[in-house]
Design an enzyme around this catalytic site. Sequence first.
Site, PDB file in Angstrom:
ATOM      1  N   LYS A 221       4.876 -11.983   1.898  1.00  0.00           N
ATOM      2  CA  LYS A 221       4.264 -12.375   0.612  1.00  0.00           C
ATOM      3  C   LYS A 221       4.168 -13.739   1.093  1.00  0.00           C
ATOM      4  CE  LYS A 221       5.128  -9.222  -3.162  1.00  0.00           C
ATOM      5  NZ  LYS A 221       6.092  -8.749  -4.012  1.00  0.00           N
ATOM      6  N   ARG A 255      12.325  -3.524  -1.198  1.00  0.00           N
ATOM      7  CA  ARG A 255      11.428  -2.383  -1.075  1.00  0.00           C
ATOM      8  C   ARG A 255      10.128  -3.634  -0.115  1.00  0.00           C
ATOM      9  NH1 ARG A 255       5.983  -3.993  -2.719  1.00  0.00           N
ATOM     10  NH2 ARG A 255       4.408  -1.312  -3.584  1.00  0.00           N
TER      11      ARG A 255
END
Length: 274
Positions: A221, A255
Amino acid sequence: MTINCKGQLIDLSTPKVMGILNVTPNSFFDGGKYNDESELLTQVGKMINDGATFIDIGAYSSKPSAEFVSEEEELARIIPTVQLILKHFPEALLSIDTFRSEVAKACIENGAAIINDISSGNLDDAMFEVIAQYKVPYIMMHMRGTPQTMQSMTHYDDIVKEMLFYFSEKISKARSLGINDLIIDPGFGFAKTIDQNYEVMRKTELFQLLELPLLVGISRKSMIYKPLNISAEEALNGTTVLNTIALAKGANILRVHDVKEAMECVQLWNKMNL
């Protein structure tokens, strides 16, 4: 600490890895990679072989300012994917990344095991009822607004305190409907600035007060690649660093896009905690 996935009890006291499979043309890292059936199945097989307990399928990009996708289009993308994977990997535990109750319902009826909702029911009032009806584990993420508006909604007086209150309300509603298997996700990158993401990461252990399994999703991210002035493609090392910190702070599920490297984190973490 266990969850029931299609009659199989998954023990989350030992951390697990959830592999990300985006079947969208526009996801921030792997959009458009797996439109071909053989490539998709190869990737799923690789993630399972690398140690993923769950495969999380998304057909609606939730990156900041992502374009709207109709429910019909989301269903057209995700149902054939669920059917294809379970035809070739019938034991796979599929998580469905959706905030729409009808998409969740259709996927569960086609064999999905978990629903992963970025909005915790805020974007579809019927979601909690569907989860209660089908009795599947439900991942509730913290977010404000929608993927299109969330980055304009980043003012908090005390971000972690407000998140804990948010989750407490959601948990109370879920319990009142008889939903037993709940997982919380702090929602790194969703309605949070980079500095706020790191504040949440520093205080992640506080979410253990909720006494529920914790999922952390920080894979590649912008909170990693922007401070380092690199790209998402170059952010694997940074992802591994933060995944390790997340495990130290109580994460039960990682995740990730890169299952092998996350599993190495888990294996070494387990070795440290024998």
